[in-house]
Design an enzyme around this catalytic site. Sequence first.
Site, PDB file in Angstrom:
ATOM      1  CG  HIS A 126       2.062  12.319 -33.854  1.00 31.22           C
ATOM      2  ND1 HIS A 126       1.897  11.769 -32.600  1.00 31.22           N
ATOM      3  CD2 HIS A 126       3.390  12.203 -34.140  1.00 31.22           C
ATOM      4  CE1 HIS A 126       3.072  11.354 -32.149  1.00 31.22           C
ATOM      5  NE2 HIS A 126       3.991  11.597 -33.067  1.00 31.22           N
ATOM      6  CG  HIS A 173       4.398  10.772 -37.596  1.00 27.91           C
ATOM      7  ND1 HIS A 173       4.416   9.654 -36.781  1.00 27.91           N
ATOM      8  CD2 HIS A 173       5.339  11.621 -37.097  1.00 27.91           C
ATOM      9  CE1 HIS A 173       5.322   9.838 -35.834  1.00 27.91           C
ATOM     10  NE2 HIS A 173       5.897  11.012 -36.003  1.00 27.91           N
ATOM     11  CG  ASP A 212       9.857  15.101 -30.009  1.00 29.47           C
ATOM     12  OD1 ASP A 212       8.970  15.901 -30.346  1.00 29.47           O
ATOM     13  OD2 ASP A 212      10.059  14.031 -30.603  1.00 29.47           O
ATOM     14  CG  HIS A 244      10.646  12.618 -37.404  1.00 24.38           C
ATOM     15  ND1 HIS A 244       9.780  13.578 -37.844  1.00 24.38           N
ATOM     16  CD2 HIS A 244       9.968  11.951 -36.429  1.00 24.38           C
ATOM     17  CE1 HIS A 244       8.639  13.500 -37.188  1.00 24.38           C
ATOM     18  NE2 HIS A 244       8.721  12.510 -36.326  1.00 24.38           N
ATOM     19  CG  HIS A 276      11.148  15.735 -35.246  1.00 22.36           C
ATOM     20  ND1 HIS A 276       9.991  16.398 -35.599  1.00 22.36           N
ATOM     21  CD2 HIS A 276      10.849  15.051 -34.121  1.00 22.36           C
ATOM     22  CE1 HIS A 276       9.036  16.113 -34.729  1.00 22.36           C
ATOM     23  NE2 HIS A 276       9.535  15.298 -33.821  1.00 22.36           N
ATOM     24  CG  ASP A 323      11.774  11.249 -33.270  1.00 19.94           C
ATOM     25  OD1 ASP A 323      11.329  12.263 -32.703  1.00 19.94           O
ATOM     26  OD2 ASP A 323      11.129  10.195 -33.320  1.00 19.94           O
ATOM     27  CD  GLU A 372       5.985  14.770 -34.133  1.00 20.20           C
ATOM     28  OE1 GLU A 372       6.408  13.689 -34.554  1.00 20.20           O
ATOM     29  OE2 GLU A 372       6.388  15.294 -33.077  1.00 20.20           O
TER      30      GLU A 372
END
Length: 410
Positions: free
Chosen positions: A165, A226, A29, A247, A27, A318, A138
């Site tokens: 999420h 999550h 971003d 993650h 993961h 992450d 996500e």
Amino acid sequence: MTTDLNQNPYLVRAQQLLCRVPLIDGHNDFPFIIRGLYQNNLTRASLNDLPIGQTDISRLRQGSVGGQFWSAYVPNPVHSDKESDEAYLECLRQTLQQIDVIHRMVSEHPDVFGLAQSAADVWKIFRAGRIASLIGIEGLHQIAHSPSALRMMHKLGVRYATLCHTKNNRYCDSAVDRHTSSPWSEYGGQTHDPGDEPSRNVRTGFHSLTLKYLTAVHGRIVDLSHTSEATQRDAIAISKAPVIFSHSASSSLTPSPRNVTDEILHQLKRNGGLIMVCFLRDLVNSADDANTTGSRVVDHILYIAETIGYDHVGIGSDFDGMLEGPLGLDDVSRFPELVADLFRRGVSEERIEKIVGLNTLRVMKQVEDVAVREQAEGSTGVLCDVVKPIWTAEQRQMLAEQGRTRGLRP
């Protein structure tokens, strides 16, 4: 964690290992950083050396990254009804923009990246000296309640879908959303009352079908990071293929609703799945740890490995979903030092190879195989969107009359 290659034989071994086996991070971003900094306009962007964030091409190369799941992340709608179209359609539009920017990032740097859609693709791209680029979404808020959108995202390269999420949605509950006022029973969910825990799961009705369909559509991986513990328990029970936590970390070492309990870890082992350890400080620190270091990430990796085995743990940083990482493991260039610390702690080369990438490739291949089998058996139908009528009753009658003149009935 030292960065001096000449003084650290473990780092030498780490670099050698990462030349043979792709380090696959679950993961990152970075695409959201591109959205924020450049509004996705790559003609204005220099991806080699970014002035902000934890990722760029230079640092990816320094970090010997072999494969990366790029998150096509879009935030949850703010203050919207779960069933309103407008807010969710905006999420879908932005999701397509983020998938597009990943594709353009790959196509504009073909010497650096290659788009991977299977485990075999990852090996091919890695052996060509490039970074295998995979895509995840996500949260199912990003599909705007549309199975059609889900199918099209797969064709665009999305290979895992996180179920939610930070907000509950019609499919499952988030680990951190305590708002449970919407009428869940409309969608076939079961209600229960585990104190402060969210009150829904994925076991029945629409949720169960969607979960099975995620896997059956050509091998999409179900990601449970999550999600609430109830969702995790039910999703693992339902899934015919291995699931992942892209993650997350251990709640036994760092209590957090975002982390994974030992009970769920043991269920994950029986499922054949994988937890990819997150670097987020709040998820890996200890109560008396004012300055979280990269060694703390290794603590989580080893705890999980010792609890459920080295076949079920990986890396899911992450990066760029946080302002700063642990000391000594603060951007993508530092992955070799993580591997060096594993060597220093006595982990065998064979086990480290599993942690950095082979476990991820195994799960990918198993999910692909389940999808092929399910499609061959025809055991999963096609989920359809709710499509609003486009003809009036008079138009339908007129068309039906034409059919009847040919001896046909619509």
